[in-house]
Design a protein around this motif. Structure first.
Motif, short mmCIF file in Angstrom:
data_model
loop_
_atom_site.label_atom_id
_atom_site.label_comp_id
_atom_site.label_asym_id
_atom_site.label_seq_id
_atom_site.Cartn_x
_atom_site.Cartn_y
_atom_site.Cartn_z
N ARG A 56 52.82 67.97 46.31
CA ARG A 56 53.68 68.04 45.12
C ARG A 56 53.44 69.33 44.34
O ARG A 56 54.39 69.96 43.85
CB ARG A 56 53.46 66.82 44.23
CG ARG A 56 53.87 65.51 44.87
CD ARG A 56 53.86 64.36 43.87
NE ARG A 56 54.13 63.09 44.52
CZ ARG A 56 55.35 62.67 44.86
NH1 ARG A 56 56.41 63.42 44.60
NH2 ARG A 56 55.52 61.49 45.45
N THR A 61 56.91 58.05 52.07
CA THR A 61 57.40 56.83 51.44
C THR A 61 58.92 56.81 51.50
O THR A 61 59.55 57.77 51.97
CB THR A 61 56.94 56.74 49.96
OG1 THR A 61 57.71 57.68 49.18
CG2 THR A 61 55.46 57.04 49.80
N GLU A 62 59.51 55.73 50.99
CA GLU A 62 60.96 55.61 50.96
C GLU A 62 61.57 56.33 49.75
O GLU A 62 62.79 56.46 49.66
CB GLU A 62 61.36 54.13 50.93
CG GLU A 62 60.96 53.36 52.18
CD GLU A 62 61.64 53.93 53.43
OE1 GLU A 62 62.81 54.35 53.35
OE2 GLU A 62 60.98 53.95 54.48
N ALA A 63 60.74 56.77 48.83
CA ALA A 63 61.24 57.39 47.60
C ALA A 63 61.94 58.72 47.89
O ALA A 63 61.60 59.44 48.83
CB ALA A 63 60.09 57.63 46.63
N GLU A 64 62.92 59.04 47.06
CA GLU A 64 63.64 60.30 47.23
C GLU A 64 62.72 61.51 47.06
O GLU A 64 62.98 62.56 47.65
CB GLU A 64 64.80 60.38 46.24
CG GLU A 64 65.93 59.41 46.53
CD GLU A 64 67.11 59.61 45.59
OE1 GLU A 64 67.08 60.57 44.81
OE2 GLU A 64 68.06 58.80 45.66
N ASP A 65 61.68 61.35 46.25
CA ASP A 65 60.75 62.46 46.04
C ASP A 65 59.46 62.27 46.82
O ASP A 65 58.41 62.79 46.45
CB ASP A 65 60.44 62.63 44.55
CG ASP A 65 59.67 61.45 43.98
OD1 ASP A 65 59.63 60.38 44.62
OD2 ASP A 65 59.07 61.61 42.88
N SER A 66 59.53 61.53 47.93
CA SER A 66 58.36 61.39 48.79
C SER A 66 57.84 62.77 49.18
O SER A 66 58.63 63.69 49.45
CB SER A 66 58.74 60.62 50.06
OG SER A 66 57.67 60.62 50.99
N ARG A 77 59.45 64.79 51.90
CA ARG A 77 60.79 65.29 51.63
C ARG A 77 60.77 66.60 50.83
O ARG A 77 61.81 67.20 50.60
CB ARG A 77 61.61 64.25 50.88
CG ARG A 77 61.75 62.92 51.59
CD ARG A 77 62.69 61.99 50.86
NE ARG A 77 62.50 60.60 51.20
CZ ARG A 77 62.98 60.01 52.31
NH1 ARG A 77 63.69 60.74 53.16
NH2 ARG A 77 62.75 58.73 52.54
#
Length: 297
Positions: free
Chosen positions: A187, A209-214, A217
């Motif tokens: 990050r 993770t499934e999060a958009e900000d994984s 990604r």
């Protein structure tokens, strides 16, 4: 990651190691000692007194002051490195890592991730999250953290480092994270790509993770190179994560060394961890130094 399953996996690993060591001692230790094949516990010792300088410092942020230890070579300006500890927080084992890095020629900030709610060491000597009351102790401090607090802290730390005479601002900054903070390094590098060039994650959690900000990604936002050293049991619990990480960094064109370390349990790097694996820890450390050499020039 640092849950009851991790504890059971560690206990099983320790039992296997104990059996292996008993057999090894009976059959082979004398031979190995005679041929100088026994590995030292630490391949790169602490620097000699007087060669490094260390100072307790406070790093201002919009949400308080980070208490930290700043350790660097006694003379000159050097590439900076941020060390964030595992879920147990700052303690002597991580300060020794910072000293080793300073001895290798880096200006290192070992930062308290829990400064918003607690200053200094959180757990007593010998106490861990698995001790009685351990989860209750760390819970409020861990709950105060989020992806946005990571960016707040990384931004403040980089600004502070860049104002220090011991930091060469013409060189990139490295970031090292363990367990919960492994993802923080990714990050930080994505949020501050002009400065943080060499994120390194050791047995890090939450990388995919499934999060958009994984974190995986965010690969395309990183400039530099990445080291992700995965614990064997973490990989067994989430075998798809390594492939997703490799795919993400390949697609982004970011050089990334993403490896599962055999016979290395979650927590294998810190020397005060029951999971500590000296040989694999030193190998991971050497790969990190190679990354810093390549990316922080």
């Amino acid at each position: 990651m640092c849950d009851d399953t991790t504890e059971r996996e560690l206990e099983a690993w320790l039992k296997r190691k104990a059996v292996t060591r008993r057999g090894f001692t009976v059959g082979a230790s004398a031979t190995l000692a005679a041929t100088s094949l026994l590995l030292p516990a630490c391949a790169t010792p602490l620097p000699e007194p007087g060669t490094i300088t260390e100072t307790a410092v406070s790093v201002p942020t919009p949400e308080g002051e980070i208490d930290a230890l700043f350790i660097h070579p006694a003379t000159g300006a050097h590439a900076a490195v941020i060390i964030w500890p595992d879920i147990h927080g700052v303690r002597p084992a991580f300060f020794d890592m910072a000293r080793r890095l300073a001895g290798a020629g880096y200006s290192v900030l070992a930062a308290n991730p829990y400064y918003r709610t607690h200053s200094g060491r959180l757990f007593e000597e010998g106490q861990t999250i698995r001790s009685e009351g351990g989860r209750e102790l760390v819970g409020p401090h861990y709950s105060a953290l989020s992806p946005s607090t990571v960016i707040t802290d990384a931004t403040a730390i980089v600004a502070w480092l860049d104002a220090q005479d011991a930091v060469d601002t013409g060189r990139g900054i490295g970031a090292i994270g363990f367990c919960m903070t492994g993802s923080w390094t990714i990050r930080a590098a994505a949020a501050l790509p002009d400065r943080v060039k060499a994120p390194s994650s050791f047995h890090g959690g939450g990388l995919v993770t499934e999060a958009e900000d994984s974190p995986h990604r965010l690969a395309s936002q990183i400039q530099g190179g990445v080291l992700i050293a995965i614990a064997e049991n973490d990989h067994e619990r989430d075998p798809e994560a390594q492939g997703e990480l490799i795919t993400a960094f390949d697609a982004a064109g970011v050089p990334a060394e993403i490896e599962v370390y055999a016979d290395a349990m979650h927590g294998w790097v810190p020397t005060d961890s029951r999971a500590h694996n000296p040989e694999q820890s030193e190998r991971a450390w050497s790969r990190m130094l190679a990354l810093f050499e390549a990316q922080l020039s």
